[in-house]
Design a protein around this motif. Sequence first.
Motif, PDB file in Angstrom:
ATOM      1  N   ALA A  37       0.830  -1.204   0.000  1.00 32.61           N
ATOM      2  CA  ALA A  37       0.000   0.000   0.000  1.00 32.61           C
ATOM      3  C   ALA A  37       0.867   1.257   0.000  1.00 32.61           C
ATOM      4  CB  ALA A  37      -0.929  -0.006   1.214  1.00 32.61           C
ATOM      5  N   ASP A  38       0.428   2.241  -0.784  1.00 30.53           N
ATOM      6  CA  ASP A  38       1.175   3.498  -0.856  1.00 30.53           C
ATOM      7  C   ASP A  38       1.256   4.178   0.504  1.00 30.53           C
ATOM      8  OD1 ASP A  38       1.666   3.258  -3.592  1.00 30.53           O
ATOM      9  OD2 ASP A  38      -0.248   4.211  -4.111  1.00 30.53           O
ATOM     10  N   ALA A  39       0.223   4.061   1.318  1.00 29.66           N
ATOM     11  CA  ALA A  39       0.232   4.704   2.631  1.00 29.66           C
ATOM     12  C   ALA A  39       1.344   4.148   3.513  1.00 29.66           C
ATOM     13  CB  ALA A  39      -1.125   4.528   3.311  1.00 29.66           C
ATOM     14  N   VAL A  40       1.596   2.850   3.418  1.00 28.38           N
ATOM     15  CA  VAL A  40       2.650   2.229   4.222  1.00 28.38           C
ATOM     16  C   VAL A  40       4.018   2.756   3.798  1.00 28.38           C
ATOM     17  CG1 VAL A  40       3.755   0.035   4.811  1.00 28.38           C
ATOM     18  CG2 VAL A  40       1.260   0.173   4.642  1.00 28.38           C
ATOM     19  N   VAL A  41       4.258   2.822   2.490  1.00 26.72           N
ATOM     20  CA  VAL A  41       5.550   3.298   1.992  1.00 26.72           C
ATOM     21  C   VAL A  41       5.730   4.776   2.316  1.00 26.72           C
ATOM     22  CG1 VAL A  41       7.037   3.453  -0.030  1.00 26.72           C
ATOM     23  CG2 VAL A  41       5.395   1.591   0.161  1.00 26.72           C
ATOM     24  N   PHE A  42       4.674   5.559   2.192  1.00 26.46           N
ATOM     25  CA  PHE A  42       4.775   6.985   2.497  1.00 26.46           C
ATOM     26  C   PHE A  42       5.148   7.204   3.962  1.00 26.46           C
ATOM     27  CE2 PHE A  42       2.699  10.899   4.002  1.00 26.46           C
ATOM     28  CZ  PHE A  42       3.396  11.819   3.244  1.00 26.46           C
ATOM     29  N   ASP A  43       4.532   6.455   4.864  1.00 26.83           N
ATOM     30  CA  ASP A  43       4.874   6.585   6.282  1.00 26.83           C
ATOM     31  C   ASP A  43       6.338   6.238   6.531  1.00 26.83           C
ATOM     32  OD1 ASP A  43       2.326   7.371   6.817  1.00 26.83           O
ATOM     33  OD2 ASP A  43       1.658   5.465   7.669  1.00 26.83           O
ATOM     34  N   LYS A  44       6.853   5.261   5.808  1.00 29.90           N
ATOM     35  CA  LYS A  44       8.255   4.885   5.970  1.00 29.90           C
ATOM     36  C   LYS A  44       9.183   5.994   5.467  1.00 29.90           C
ATOM     37  CE  LYS A  44       8.033   0.880   7.900  1.00 29.90           C
ATOM     38  NZ  LYS A  44       8.629   0.680   9.243  1.00 29.90           N
ATOM     39  N   LEU A  45       8.828   6.644   4.366  1.00 26.21           N
ATOM     40  CA  LEU A  45       9.644   7.741   3.851  1.00 26.21           C
ATOM     41  C   LEU A  45       9.602   8.948   4.786  1.00 26.21           C
ATOM     42  CD1 LEU A  45       8.857   7.573   0.026  1.00 26.21           C
ATOM     43  CD2 LEU A  45      10.868   6.732   1.233  1.00 26.21           C
ATOM     44  N   VAL A  46       8.448   9.205   5.385  1.00 24.24           N
ATOM     45  CA  VAL A  46       8.365  10.276   6.377  1.00 24.24           C
ATOM     46  C   VAL A  46       9.242   9.952   7.578  1.00 24.24           C
ATOM     47  CG1 VAL A  46       6.815  11.430   7.992  1.00 24.24           C
ATOM     48  CG2 VAL A  46       6.088  11.050   5.635  1.00 24.24           C
ATOM     49  N   GLY A  54      18.956   5.340   7.588  1.00 24.25           N
ATOM     50  CA  GLY A  54      19.020   4.704   6.285  1.00 24.25           C
ATOM     51  C   GLY A  54      17.794   3.852   6.021  1.00 24.25           C
ATOM     52  N   TYR A  55      17.587   3.531   4.761  1.00 24.34           N
ATOM     53  CA  TYR A  55      16.404   2.758   4.390  1.00 24.34           C
ATOM     54  C   TYR A  55      16.437   1.358   5.008  1.00 24.34           C
ATOM     55  CZ  TYR A  55      15.737   6.461   0.960  1.00 24.34           C
ATOM     56  OH  TYR A  55      15.554   7.678   0.363  1.00 24.34           O
ATOM     57  N   GLU A  56      17.624   0.770   5.118  1.00 24.95           N
ATOM     58  CA  GLU A  56      17.703  -0.566   5.707  1.00 24.95           C
ATOM     59  C   GLU A  56      17.303  -0.547   7.180  1.00 24.95           C
ATOM     60  OE1 GLU A  56      19.911   0.752   3.746  1.00 24.95           O
ATOM     61  OE2 GLU A  56      19.905  -0.611   2.012  1.00 24.95           O
ATOM     62  N   SER A  64      10.098  -3.199   2.550  1.00 21.21           N
ATOM     63  CA  SER A  64      11.539  -3.377   2.441  1.00 21.21           C
ATOM     64  C   SER A  64      12.211  -2.087   1.988  1.00 21.21           C
ATOM     65  CB  SER A  64      11.856  -4.497   1.451  1.00 21.21           C
ATOM     66  OG  SER A  64      11.482  -4.115   0.137  1.00 21.21           O
ATOM     67  N   ALA A  65      13.523  -2.039   2.145  1.00 20.69           N
ATOM     68  CA  ALA A  65      14.281  -0.862   1.711  1.00 20.69           C
ATOM     69  C   ALA A  65      14.221  -0.702   0.194  1.00 20.69           C
ATOM     70  CB  ALA A  65      15.726  -0.993   2.184  1.00 20.69           C
TER      71      ALA A  65
END
Length: 260
Positions: A37-46, A54-56, A64-65
């Motif tokens: 879901a885009d919402a999950v990835v957006f929260d991770k980028l925030v 770092g992404y990892e 995932s990173a």
Amino acid sequence: MPALPSCILDPLREQFLAELPAPVDDHPLGCHRPRIADAVVFDKLVEALVYGAGYERTADSSCSATTMRRRRDEWIRLGVWDRLRLACLDAYDRLIGLDLAHLAVDGCTTKAPCGEECAGRSPVDRGKGGMKRFQLTDGGGIPMATVSAPANTVDHALLGPTLDAVKDLAPLPADVTVHPDAGYDYRLCRDALHQRGMAGEIAHRGEPVPIQVGRRWVVERANSWLNDFGKLRRCTERRRDCVDAYLNLAAVIVTLRALL
């Protein structure tokens, strides 16, 4: 005040998802793993922006990173980050109003240890890798445009591109006054302001002037707000478009925080 109060995370996510086009699933068999879901990835980028990790280190079982990097690049290609910034500025202008008669501009140098496009020898950090943000705000200190460059770029060389970055906003008033510091006390800067029909209230080199005297202090405050984000305080991104994406997201958070 925290860099990202919890009260603005939900409206920020909703507006971001509204700017996204509908995803197209063109797999011929339809048997691939479902899209996260885009919402999950957006929260991770925030989370990566706020903490500067770092992404990892930010990745977990939900995302995932690699997914974070791919989705970040996908949204950069779609221009979502810039549209989100413009939508937020438009909302602030309609509800409160931008002070476009007075613009403040200044540069801010931060660390960039990973090098590449936005990194250069920092003159204030013993020649280590650094990045410089050229920030432009309205008279109230709301971030309107940001230009990223290597740390060894002189301030007055990028005044013109910084002023041109506001072309996507509403038409500026007839009389606009720009408030830079003494680092812009050069003929090149005065010519750039004159070509754009703007007046400049520039501090003179060699003359100490308290920051509270003019209207320049608002951009210093905006730079301090942006430095609350770990990804901007110590930038580990190597590509300019990734740096600009995080700058847009940080500016959106600062504007929403001022709006609410």
